[in-house]
Design a protein around this motif. Structure first.
Motif, short mmCIF file in Angstrom:
data_model
loop_
_atom_site.label_atom_id
_atom_site.label_comp_id
_atom_site.label_asym_id
_atom_site.label_seq_id
_atom_site.Cartn_x
_atom_site.Cartn_y
_atom_site.Cartn_z
N ASP A 243 -7.35 87.89 74.07
CA ASP A 243 -7.36 87.53 72.65
C ASP A 243 -6.05 87.95 71.96
O ASP A 243 -5.68 87.40 70.95
N HIS A 244 -5.41 88.96 72.52
CA HIS A 244 -4.30 89.60 71.80
C HIS A 244 -2.94 89.38 72.46
O HIS A 244 -2.02 90.18 72.28
N ILE A 245 -2.82 88.31 73.22
CA ILE A 245 -1.50 87.87 73.67
C ILE A 245 -0.72 87.45 72.41
O ILE A 245 -1.24 86.71 71.58
N PRO A 253 -1.67 88.48 60.66
CA PRO A 253 -2.17 89.82 61.00
C PRO A 253 -3.49 89.76 61.77
O PRO A 253 -4.31 88.89 61.50
N CYS A 254 -3.64 90.67 62.73
CA CYS A 254 -4.83 90.67 63.58
C CYS A 254 -5.62 91.96 63.35
O CYS A 254 -5.04 92.99 62.97
N ILE A 255 -6.92 91.93 63.65
CA ILE A 255 -7.74 93.15 63.49
C ILE A 255 -7.27 94.28 64.40
O ILE A 255 -7.57 95.43 64.17
N CYS A 256 -6.52 93.95 65.46
CA CYS A 256 -6.07 94.99 66.39
C CYS A 256 -4.88 95.75 65.83
O CYS A 256 -4.45 96.74 66.41
N GLY A 257 -4.34 95.29 64.69
CA GLY A 257 -3.21 95.98 64.09
C GLY A 257 -1.88 95.30 64.37
O GLY A 257 -0.88 95.57 63.71
N GLY A 260 0.35 88.07 65.02
CA GLY A 260 0.62 86.89 65.84
C GLY A 260 -0.18 86.79 67.11
O GLY A 260 0.20 86.08 68.05
N CYS A 261 -1.34 87.49 67.19
CA CYS A 261 -2.18 87.42 68.39
C CYS A 261 -2.80 86.03 68.52
O CYS A 261 -3.08 85.36 67.53
N LEU A 262 -3.08 85.66 69.78
CA LEU A 262 -3.69 84.36 70.07
C LEU A 262 -4.97 84.13 69.26
O LEU A 262 -5.21 83.05 68.72
#
Ligand SMILES: [Zn+2]
Length: 380
Positions: A243-245, A253-257, A260-262
């Motif tokens: 998910d975070h490639i 912005p992504c929940i992982c911090g 630009g994550c997939l």
């Protein structure tokens, strides 16, 4: 009982188990062909085949083409000699299937996961369905239970760790394999659903040298990679990291911090967010059935980004075949074609000829693969 035979890991049982596995793989095979593979004396082969047939594990099934002389007798396994259970635990629902030892589905049931479906309740429901299927189909030899679940999981301990976005609370560190093992006294194998899906598609495709990258897209993006029958991610079932490639520098912005994550471009959640930003009510039905050009644009743009993510994985893993699985993949041809186009365009040129296709087993893949995995582990 077939279970006792398969669980017997003693040295003297190994050759017979290898013979059984060969018969399982080849479906119909003559003694002469078996002798070529096993290099044992004719009398030994005759004795082993007689023993397996005597116990009801294999049987004669007609005759093959004669190569001069009498036509050779063919052997096959008895599909009803044993059964396996395959369970899929997805974010939205649970599917339970009863398969015979040749992996044909003989019975199934499923239920939707709601806010009330804690792990305790869900596991109890799974156990109830297994019990009902076993009774309904008068199964006397249940060999094992395979589970393909949303990760992350601890494969070796059989524990579901802390899956994201389940509707109910209480899904942390759930020792699901141990609980079901206690209940049914048979082996239980847990793996990530993307991995078991890959196993099922690999088995269905069958040429053994093939490698398959199996990609599930929907609320999350998960992948399983299998090469020569071996899964990458064997120990830990954590495939959520796909998910975070990063596919866009300084992107959304992504929940992982990170940025630009997939997942922030290609998941259902990302598409819903874009729809809401334009004042369009967001749901799966809206996505699937909409002719609104704004929704179509969001979907096709999302497909392009998903293809870029795939291209990155293709360039690293070099699969022979990419199998795509997901609601939009099956139900929206334009979306699917854009994913394939983008994946090929952004792949390194040598990789552009590779075969990209939709899953042949569709929503059955994860549970069938989970059942296959239980069978396979008897031979490890
Ligand atoms: Zn991320």
């Amino acid at each position: 009982m077939l279970k006792d035979f398969l669980l017997d890991r003693s040295e003297k049982n190994q050759l017979k188990k290898a013979l059984y596995k060969q018969l399982h793989r080849d479906r119909r095979i003559s003694k002469a062909e078996l002798l070529e593979r096993f290099h044992v004396p004719n009398t030994t082969m005759t004795r082993m085949l007689g023993e397996l047939a005597g116990k009801g594990f294999i049987r004669q099934c007609g005759f093959g083409q004669p190569s001069g002389g009498r036509p050779p007798a063919l052997y096959e396994i008895v599909p009803e000699a044993g059964y396996v259970i395959g369970v899929e635990i997805a974010r939205t629902d649970v599917r339970v299937k009863l398969l015979d030892i040749q992996f044909q589905i003989v019975g199934e049931d499923q239920f939707i996961l709601t806010k009330q479906h804690t792990s305790e309740r869900t596991i109890q429901l799974i156990a109830n369905i297994i019990g009902a299927l076993v009774q309904e189909h008068q199964v006397h030899s249940l060999l094992g239970i395979g589970i393909g679940a949303v990760g992350p999981i601890d494969r070796e301990k059989g524990v579901i760790l802390n899956p994201e976005s389940f509707p109910a609370e209480g899904w942390r560190n759930v020792p699901i394999a141990a609980i079901l093992e206690r209940e049914f006294s048979i082996p239980v194998v847990l793996n990530n659903g993307a991995n078991t899906g890959a196993i099922a598609e690999y088995y269905a495709q069958s040429p053994e040298e093939e490698s398959i990258l199996y990609c599930i897209s929907g609320y999350g993006i998960r992948c399983g990679f299998i090469q020569e029958g071996q899964l990458l991610n064997r120990k830990e079932g954590d495939v959520t990291s796909y998910d975070h490639i990063i596919i866009e520098v300084d992107g959304r912005p992504c929940i992982c911090g990170n940025k630009g994550c997939l997942t922030t471009y290609a998941s259902f959640g990302a598409m819903f967010k874009s729809m809401e930003e334009q004042g369009i009510p967001a749901s799966i039905d809206q996505l699937l059935n909409s002719h609104d050009p704004r929704v179509r644009k969001i979907m096709i743009e999302s497909a392009k980004y998903y293809g870029i993510g795939l291209a990155n994985m293709i360039n690293i893993l070099h699969p022979h075949t990419v199998v795509l699985h997901g609601k939009l993949i099956y139900d929206d041809q334009e979306y699917y074609e854009e994913v394939v186009r983008s994946a090929k365009e952004y792949s390194y040129s040598h990789n552009r000829q590779l075969n990209i296709r939709k899953g042949s087993l569709k929503e059955k893949a994860t549970s069938i693969g989970a059942a296959i995995q239980v069978f396979d582990q008897f031979f490890m």
